[in-house]
Each structure stands twice: as structure tokens, then as C-alpha cells.
Motif scaffolding. Structure first.
Motif, PDB file in Angstrom:
ATOM      1  N   HIS A   1       0.828  -1.222   0.159  1.00  0.00           N
ATOM      2  CA  HIS A   1       0.346   0.286  -0.049  1.00  0.00           C
ATOM      3  C   HIS A   1       0.730   1.348   0.239  1.00  0.00           C
ATOM      4  CE1 HIS A   1      -3.942   2.117   0.879  1.00  0.00           C
ATOM      5  NE2 HIS A   1      -3.347   2.322   1.717  1.00  0.00           N
ATOM      6  N   LEU A   2       1.869   1.544   0.896  1.00  0.00           N
ATOM      7  CA  LEU A   2       2.676   2.048   0.648  1.00  0.00           C
ATOM      8  C   LEU A   2       4.118   2.603   0.055  1.00  0.00           C
ATOM      9  CD1 LEU A   2       3.417   2.741   4.104  1.00  0.00           C
ATOM     10  CD2 LEU A   2       1.244   3.434   3.709  1.00  0.00           C
TER      11      LEU A   2
ATOM     12  N   GLY B   1       6.222   7.231  -1.434  1.00  0.00           N
ATOM     13  CA  GLY B   1       6.739   7.911  -0.654  1.00  0.00           C
ATOM     14  C   GLY B   1       7.377   6.558   0.790  1.00  0.00           C
ATOM     15  N   MET B   2       7.634   5.349   0.648  1.00  0.00           N
ATOM     16  CA  MET B   2       7.408   4.604   1.218  1.00  0.00           C
ATOM     17  C   MET B   2       9.613   4.999   1.574  1.00  0.00           C
ATOM     18  SD  MET B   2       7.145   0.604   1.760  1.00  0.00           S
ATOM     19  CE  MET B   2       8.353  -0.108   3.484  1.00  0.00           C
TER      20      MET B   2
ATOM     21  N   ARG C   1       1.622   5.269   7.467  1.00  0.00           N
ATOM     22  CA  ARG C   1       2.933   5.624   7.468  1.00  0.00           C
ATOM     23  C   ARG C   1       3.657   6.259   8.213  1.00  0.00           C
ATOM     24  NH1 ARG C   1       2.833   9.569   2.264  1.00  0.00           N
ATOM     25  NH2 ARG C   1       0.461   8.369   2.347  1.00  0.00           N
ATOM     26  N   ALA C   2       3.280   7.329   9.022  1.00  0.00           N
ATOM     27  CA  ALA C   2       4.110   7.949  10.120  1.00  0.00           C
ATOM     28  C   ALA C   2       4.904   7.217  11.669  1.00  0.00           C
ATOM     29  CB  ALA C   2       3.298   9.621  10.315  1.00  0.00           C
TER      30      ALA C   2
ATOM     31  N   THR D   1       3.313  14.794  13.323  1.00  0.00           N
ATOM     32  CA  THR D   1       3.691  15.037  11.849  1.00  0.00           C
ATOM     33  C   THR D   1       2.336  15.059  11.072  1.00  0.00           C
ATOM     34  OG1 THR D   1       5.064  13.159  12.226  1.00  0.00           O
ATOM     35  CG2 THR D   1       5.110  13.146   9.866  1.00  0.00           C
ATOM     36  N   VAL D   2       1.430  13.355  11.647  1.00  0.00           N
ATOM     37  CA  VAL D   2      -0.431  13.629  10.750  1.00  0.00           C
ATOM     38  C   VAL D   2      -1.113  14.566  10.934  1.00  0.00           C
ATOM     39  CG1 VAL D   2      -2.189  12.249  10.052  1.00  0.00           C
ATOM     40  CG2 VAL D   2      -0.050  11.207  10.658  1.00  0.00           C
TER      41      VAL D   2
END
Length: 194
Positions: free
Chosen positions: A51-52, A56-57, A176-177, A187-188
Motif C-alpha cells: 500500500h505504501l 514515498g515509503m 505511514r508516520a 506529523t499527521v
């Protein structure tokens, strides 16, 4: 709203923000958000990478995923099904309250009404709905109590309350974060990388 899903149900999350440091100190969270945080541990790593990987993983797991994906089956043991490794089937997904979302097959999807994790039925999630929970910026979860607030020496007069909505997009951003920082909520929801 074009491009959004009108059926999406979102969780409300109350952030307590240190305005001077511009960071989330903690969030006051309901059972549903805490269940979501704990369910992050149950998502297979290949599902996360799949999925990531185009979003931008960070790190090399995307390379591991792509190398297995491109490896010719002649190099695999006869009993290995590459697709079952790259796209594992899971019975539980991201947010229990988002069950009315129509998600594309490439998405994580949403919780089903019942699932099993670690041999335990998670029909009702992981935690009781007997009160609110404190979720720290690094997603550490604790029951919200006065003694806990005193222990953390939280000075409420220096905090600003910010209510945010958590839907599927925010859930994926939290996931992701959580793989790249200990300041996940900051961050989110404040757009600040720490």
C-alpha cells in the motif's frame, strides 16, 4: 466535495497541542481510535509495503517487495505462491467505524463486523468503552486518569485543544508516520516532521 466519499464515517479525535513547541502532547481518544491503533499491529507487513510503496515509503522493504514480485517463478520452490506472500489475505483492517466506505481493492479496507486476532475474537475491538484513553504523540496508549495527567506534569493552561477528524486517508497517514517517526500525531495533524 468532489473526489471524496460521502459515505465515509470519521472518528473525532481531541488533540492537546503545545502551541509554543508546536507539537501534540496527547490526544483524548475513544475506544474506536484506540482499537485502530492496536489493529495496526495486526496488518501483515507485505500489505503495508504494497500500500505504501508508491507513496514515498522510506527504507528498503519496497525493494524486497519489488524483487520478489519481479522474480521469475522458476527460482521459487514449487510450493511457494508468490501472490500469497505479496498480497496476504487479512480478516481485519483499518477503522471499525468506517465500515460503510466503498474501498478499492488496493486499499487496506475496513474492519469487518467480526474478526480474529491472536485467537481472540475482535468483534467488539480490543479495549473496553468504559472511558477515554490518552494517546501520546508516539501512539503509546494509556487509560485517561487524573493521576496519569499529574504524572505527566501536563500544564493545561499551555495547551490548545484541536479537534481533528480521522478517516481512511488519515488512518493511512498515521500508519505511514508510525513507521518513520515517534511524533506521529504531530506529523499527521500539524504537518510537522520531528
Amino acid at each position: 466535495m468532489s473526489g471524496t466519499n460521502d459515505k465515509e464515517v470519521k472518528l473525532s479525535l481531541k488533540l492537546m497541542v503545545d502551541t509554543k513547541a508546536k507539537k501534540v502532547v496527547f490526544a483524548e481518544a475513544s475506544k474506536d481510535f484506540v482499537d485502530f491503533v492496536f489493529h495496526l499491529l495486526s496488518i501483515p507487513l507485505a500489505k503495508v509495503v504494497n500500500h505504501l510503496k508508491d507513496k514515498g515509503m522510506i527504507g528498503c522493504l519496497g525493494s524486497v517487495y519489488n524483487s520478489l514480485n519481479s522474480l521469475d517463478s522458476d527460482y521459487l520452490e514449487p510450493n511457494v505462491n508468490k501472490d500469497s506472500i505479496l498480497n496476504p489475505q487479512v480478516n481485519h483492517f483499518i477503522l471499525p467505524v468506517l465500515s460503510r466506505i466503498d474501498t478499492p481493492s488496493s486499499s487496506f479496507g475496513v474492519f469487518q463486523s467480526s474478526s480474529t486476532f491472536g485467537g481472540v475474537s475482535t468483534t467488539a475491538g480490543f479495549v473496553k468503552s468504559t472511558g477515554h484513553y490518552m494517546v501520546l504523540d508516539d501512539l503509546e496508549v494509556k487509560p485517561m486518569t487524573i493521576s496519569l495527567l499529574k504524572y505527566h506534569a501536563i500544564e493545561f493552561d499551555k495547551l490548545e485543544e484541536k479537534v481533528v477528524q480521522v478517516g481512511l486517508q488519515e488512518a493511512v497517514e498515521i500508519l505511514r508516520a508510525s513507521l518513520t517517526t515517534k511524533a506521529v500525531l504531530t506529523t499527521v495533524f500539524l504537518g510537522k516532521d520531528n
